[in-house]
Design a protein around this motif. Structure first.
Motif, PDB file in Angstrom:
ATOM      1  N   THR A  95       0.851  -1.187   0.000  1.00  8.76           N
ATOM      2  CA  THR A  95       0.000   0.000   0.000  1.00  8.76           C
ATOM      3  C   THR A  95       0.887   1.237   0.000  1.00  8.76           C
ATOM      4  OG1 THR A  95      -1.784  -1.128   1.197  1.00  8.76           O
ATOM      5  CG2 THR A  95      -1.785   1.286   1.237  1.00  8.76           C
ATOM      6  N   VAL A  96       0.777   2.018  -1.050  1.00 12.60           N
ATOM      7  CA  VAL A  96       1.501   3.282  -1.144  1.00 12.60           C
ATOM      8  C   VAL A  96       0.656   4.338  -0.438  1.00 12.60           C
ATOM      9  CG1 VAL A  96       2.505   5.009  -2.684  1.00 12.60           C
ATOM     10  CG2 VAL A  96       2.498   2.587  -3.350  1.00 12.60           C
ATOM     11  N   PHE A 127      -3.927  -1.912  -9.057  1.00 15.43           N
ATOM     12  CA  PHE A 127      -3.995  -1.054  -7.873  1.00 15.43           C
ATOM     13  C   PHE A 127      -5.430  -0.601  -7.592  1.00 15.43           C
ATOM     14  CE2 PHE A 127       0.504  -0.915  -8.216  1.00 15.43           C
ATOM     15  CZ  PHE A 127       1.001  -0.439  -7.002  1.00 15.43           C
ATOM     16  N   GLU A 128      -5.831  -0.723  -6.331  1.00 12.56           N
ATOM     17  CA  GLU A 128      -7.066  -0.097  -5.867  1.00 12.56           C
ATOM     18  C   GLU A 128      -6.699   1.273  -5.292  1.00 12.56           C
ATOM     19  OE1 GLU A 128      -9.295  -2.515  -3.208  1.00 12.56           O
ATOM     20  OE2 GLU A 128      -9.210  -4.288  -4.496  1.00 12.56           O
ATOM     21  N   ILE A 129      -7.503   2.264  -5.594  1.00 10.87           N
ATOM     22  CA  ILE A 129      -7.270   3.610  -5.095  1.00 10.87           C
ATOM     23  C   ILE A 129      -8.188   3.868  -3.914  1.00 10.87           C
ATOM     24  CG2 ILE A 129      -7.433   6.085  -5.622  1.00 10.87           C
ATOM     25  CD1 ILE A 129      -6.732   5.375  -8.518  1.00 10.87           C
ATOM     26  N   ALA A 130      -7.597   4.271  -2.798  1.00 11.65           N
ATOM     27  CA  ALA A 130      -8.355   4.663  -1.606  1.00 11.65           C
ATOM     28  C   ALA A 130      -8.083   6.144  -1.374  1.00 11.65           C
ATOM     29  CB  ALA A 130      -7.933   3.844  -0.399  1.00 11.65           C
ATOM     30  N   SER A 131      -9.101   6.975  -1.583  1.00 11.95           N
ATOM     31  CA  SER A 131      -8.908   8.422  -1.457  1.00 11.95           C
ATOM     32  C   SER A 131      -9.986   9.001  -0.553  1.00 11.95           C
ATOM     33  CB  SER A 131      -8.911   9.098  -2.837  1.00 11.95           C
ATOM     34  OG  SER A 131      -9.978   8.638  -3.631  1.00 11.95           O
ATOM     35  N   PRO A 132      -9.808   8.854   0.754  1.00 14.58           N
ATOM     36  CA  PRO A 132     -10.808   9.322   1.720  1.00 14.58           C
ATOM     37  C   PRO A 132     -10.927  10.838   1.746  1.00 14.58           C
ATOM     38  CG  PRO A 132      -8.799   8.653   2.850  1.00 14.58           C
ATOM     39  CD  PRO A 132      -8.630   8.247   1.415  1.00 14.58           C
ATOM     40  N   GLY A 133     -12.115  11.295   2.154  1.00 16.87           N
ATOM     41  CA  GLY A 133     -12.375  12.726   2.196  1.00 16.87           C
ATOM     42  C   GLY A 133     -12.257  13.347   3.562  1.00 16.87           C
ATOM     43  N   ASP A 134     -12.135  12.531   4.608  1.00 17.87           N
ATOM     44  CA  ASP A 134     -11.991  13.066   5.965  1.00 17.87           C
ATOM     45  C   ASP A 134     -11.352  11.991   6.847  1.00 17.87           C
ATOM     46  OD1 ASP A 134     -14.007  11.253   6.627  1.00 17.87           O
ATOM     47  OD2 ASP A 134     -15.524  12.753   7.069  1.00 17.87           O
ATOM     48  N   PRO A 135     -11.031  12.309   8.106  1.00 17.01           N
ATOM     49  CA  PRO A 135     -10.382  11.320   8.966  1.00 17.01           C
ATOM     50  C   PRO A 135     -11.205  10.056   9.202  1.00 17.01           C
ATOM     51  CG  PRO A 135     -10.002  13.515   9.830  1.00 17.01           C
ATOM     52  CD  PRO A 135     -10.995  13.664   8.707  1.00 17.01           C
ATOM     53  N   LEU A 145      -8.514  -1.880   3.361  1.00 17.28           N
ATOM     54  CA  LEU A 145      -7.239  -2.319   2.787  1.00 17.28           C
ATOM     55  C   LEU A 145      -6.619  -3.441   3.602  1.00 17.28           C
ATOM     56  CD1 LEU A 145      -5.732   1.157   1.825  1.00 17.28           C
ATOM     57  CD2 LEU A 145      -6.788  -0.526   0.295  1.00 17.28           C
ATOM     58  N   LEU A 146      -6.788  -3.403   4.909  1.00 17.77           N
ATOM     59  CA  LEU A 146      -6.257  -4.468   5.750  1.00 17.77           C
ATOM     60  C   LEU A 146      -7.032  -5.773   5.546  1.00 17.77           C
ATOM     61  CD1 LEU A 146      -5.580  -2.453   9.016  1.00 17.77           C
ATOM     62  CD2 LEU A 146      -3.852  -3.479   7.519  1.00 17.77           C
ATOM     63  N   ARG A 147      -8.315  -5.646   5.257  1.00 21.44           N
ATOM     64  CA  ARG A 147      -9.129  -6.840   4.994  1.00 21.44           C
ATOM     65  C   ARG A 147      -8.944  -7.359   3.569  1.00 21.44           C
ATOM     66  NH1 ARG A 147     -13.910  -5.372   4.626  1.00 21.44           N
ATOM     67  NH2 ARG A 147     -13.974  -3.232   5.445  1.00 21.44           N
ATOM     68  N   ASN A 148      -8.459  -6.507   2.686  1.00 20.37           N
ATOM     69  CA  ASN A 148      -8.314  -6.857   1.270  1.00 20.37           C
ATOM     70  C   ASN A 148      -6.915  -6.475   0.793  1.00 20.37           C
ATOM     71  OD1 ASN A 148     -11.339  -7.485   0.353  1.00 20.37           O
ATOM     72  ND2 ASN A 148     -11.385  -5.697   1.706  1.00 20.37           N
ATOM     73  N   PRO A 149      -5.883  -7.131   1.319  1.00 20.69           N
ATOM     74  CA  PRO A 149      -4.520  -6.757   0.959  1.00 20.69           C
ATOM     75  C   PRO A 149      -4.226  -7.001  -0.516  1.00 20.69           C
ATOM     76  CG  PRO A 149      -4.516  -8.804   2.199  1.00 20.69           C
ATOM     77  CD  PRO A 149      -5.916  -8.269   2.260  1.00 20.69           C
ATOM     78  N   GLY A 150      -3.440  -6.129  -1.082  1.00 29.73           N
ATOM     79  CA  GLY A 150      -3.064  -6.206  -2.485  1.00 29.73           C
ATOM     80  C   GLY A 150      -2.440  -4.887  -2.895  1.00 29.73           C
ATOM     81  N   PRO A 217     -14.802   6.622  -2.061  1.00 27.51           N
ATOM     82  CA  PRO A 217     -13.485   6.544  -1.452  1.00 27.51           C
ATOM     83  C   PRO A 217     -12.630   5.388  -1.940  1.00 27.51           C
ATOM     84  CG  PRO A 217     -15.141   5.757   0.080  1.00 27.51           C
ATOM     85  CD  PRO A 217     -15.877   6.256  -1.120  1.00 27.51           C
ATOM     86  N   LEU A 218     -13.242   4.383  -2.574  1.00 32.01           N
ATOM     87  CA  LEU A 218     -12.495   3.217  -3.059  1.00 32.01           C
ATOM     88  C   LEU A 218     -12.842   2.996  -4.522  1.00 32.01           C
ATOM     89  CD1 LEU A 218     -13.205   0.899  -0.008  1.00 32.01           C
ATOM     90  CD2 LEU A 218     -10.969   1.845  -0.596  1.00 32.01           C
ATOM     91  N   TRP A 219     -11.870   3.172  -5.391  1.00 32.01           N
ATOM     92  CA  TRP A 219     -12.154   3.066  -6.819  1.00 32.01           C
ATOM     93  C   TRP A 219     -10.920   2.582  -7.565  1.00 32.01           C
ATOM     94  CZ3 TRP A 219      -9.997   7.060 -10.131  1.00 32.01           C
ATOM     95  CH2 TRP A 219      -9.385   8.111  -9.443  1.00 32.01           C
ATOM     96  N   GLY A 220     -11.024   2.511  -8.886  1.00 29.46           N
ATOM     97  CA  GLY A 220      -9.929   2.017  -9.705  1.00 29.46           C
ATOM     98  C   GLY A 220     -10.480   1.161 -10.835  1.00 29.46           C
ATOM     99  N   ALA A 221      -9.574   0.650 -11.659  1.00 24.31           N
ATOM    100  CA  ALA A 221      -9.969  -0.040 -12.887  1.00 24.31           C
ATOM    101  C   ALA A 221     -10.938  -1.196 -12.636  1.00 24.31           C
ATOM    102  CB  ALA A 221      -8.719  -0.548 -13.612  1.00 24.31           C
ATOM    103  N   LYS A 222     -10.726  -1.943 -11.566  1.00 24.87           N
ATOM    104  CA  LYS A 222     -11.539  -3.138 -11.330  1.00 24.87           C
ATOM    105  C   LYS A 222     -12.965  -2.829 -10.900  1.00 24.87           C
ATOM    106  CE  LYS A 222      -8.689  -4.688  -8.220  1.00 24.87           C
ATOM    107  NZ  LYS A 222      -8.059  -5.577  -7.197  1.00 24.87           N
ATOM    108  N   PHE A 223     -13.241  -1.559 -10.565  1.00 24.56           N
ATOM    109  CA  PHE A 223     -14.565  -1.199 -10.054  1.00 24.56           C
ATOM    110  C   PHE A 223     -15.417  -0.422 -11.058  1.00 24.56           C
ATOM    111  CE2 PHE A 223     -11.939  -1.191  -6.019  1.00 24.56           C
ATOM    112  CZ  PHE A 223     -12.354  -2.451  -5.619  1.00 24.56           C
ATOM    113  N   LYS A 224     -14.956  -0.299 -12.281  1.00 24.25           N
ATOM    114  CA  LYS A 224     -15.729   0.466 -13.265  1.00 24.25           C
ATOM    115  C   LYS A 224     -17.119  -0.123 -13.502  1.00 24.25           C
ATOM    116  CE  LYS A 224     -12.239   2.860 -16.020  1.00 24.25           C
ATOM    117  NZ  LYS A 224     -11.641   3.016 -17.359  1.00 24.25           N
TER     118      LYS A 224
END
Length: 293
Positions: A95-96, A127-135, A145-150, A217-224
């Motif tokens: 996870t970057v 890559f899955e993108i996780a881009s949260p909007g708040d804490p 991400l911890l439940r779905n490592p990759g 908050p969770l998106w990327g190629a696999k979720f289109k």
């Protein structure tokens, strides 16, 4: 957001002995708690992003879930080849994690403006993108991400962001998270710093009073493939992001459309290219980039 991330990662590391944190000679006053509690799973690899990415891939190939932590442009653009070939190609649990998404480090100039990072990272289909909007959404994304490592990219802002979510809840990849419901079938659809922008636009402009707010908050190629059904719930959708329009979140939403008529009801709001080269506070730069509130 970065404090929430470290706090929750440290708590998770008590029960998950496969969590490893690598930093690139930064994060001081933030990462020390993890470092002190888990010194055998913490590495300061110095300013060497390509090495860090390959090092993370090596550890992940041995069963670890490795978190790379740095300022947004550094562990993305400076090691894109390693992320593509070492991490993504081998589908490894790396996870970057970046801080300073969008214009959060606006006063440090263009080298620290993360306004093309989503465009880069979403090109890597693993890559899955996780881009949260708040804490609160940060905690939700980390739990996922911890439940779905990759291979994944966790894009954080910086510190001091307000919470717009009310409670922590389980979220799923590709599904929208309701913040404000509206009966008008008009909504803002945001990711990352777009949530804060949407809130400000609703306050400042009467024409958006009846708009709801959702995040993705969770998106990327696999979720289109999950987007069309959600798009069909609304008559008007305005995507908002703290990123350039080209190859950003709004572009991804448009690419996800399978019903050609859906394009008619989607409007994209993003930073204009004239933001490049400007220096100032995040609020100042957002206005310079075209967000008027």
């Amino acid at each position: 957001m970065r404090n929430t991330f470290i706090k929750n990662l440290t708590e998770a590391a008590y029960t998950n002995d496969k969590i490893v944190l690598i930093v690139g000679d930064l994060g001081y006053s933030v990462i020390e708690d993890f470092q002190e509690k888990f010194p055998d799973r913490f590495y300061n690899a110095g300013i060497s992003e390509q090495n860090i990415a390959s090092m993370a891939a090596g550890l992940a190939s041995d069963g670890f879930h490795v978190f790379i932590y740095s300022i947004a442009n550094f562990p993305t653009f400076r090691c894109a080849e390693q992320l593509r070939n070492d991490v993504g190609y081998h589908n490894l649990s790396v996870t970057v994690v970046t801080v300073g998404g969008g214009l959060a480090y606006g006063n440090l100039g263009y080298s620290h403006h993360a306004i093309q990072d989503l465009g880069l990272m979403r090109l890597f289909p693993e890559f899955e993108i996780a881009s949260p909007g708040d804490p609160i959404e940060t905690e939700m994304c980390l739990d996922y991400l911890l439940r779905n490592p990759g291979p994944s990219y966790l894009r954080l802002k910086k510190a001091g962001e307000p919470n717009y979510n009310l409670v922590v809840k389980e979220i799923k990849g590709g599904f929208w998270n309701e913040i404000i419901r509206s009966n008008s079938r008009k909504t803002f659809l945001t990711t990352s710093g777009g949530l804060h922008i949407a809130q400000q636009l609703k306050k400042a402009n009467d024409k958006y009073t009846d708009h709801g707010i959702y995040t993705c908050p969770l998106w990327g190629a696999k979720f289109k493939g999950l987007q069309q059904n959600q798009i069909d719930m609304f008559d008007e959708i305005v995507t908002i992001e703290d990123h350039l329009l080209d190859c950003g979140f709004g572009s991804w939403i448009r690419e996800s459309v399978t019903d050609p008529t859906s394009h008619i009801k989607i409007t994209n709001m993003a930073l204009g290219q004239d933001i490049i080269g400007k220096v100032g506070s995040e609020e100042y730069l957002l206005k310079q980039g075209g967000f008027n509130f």
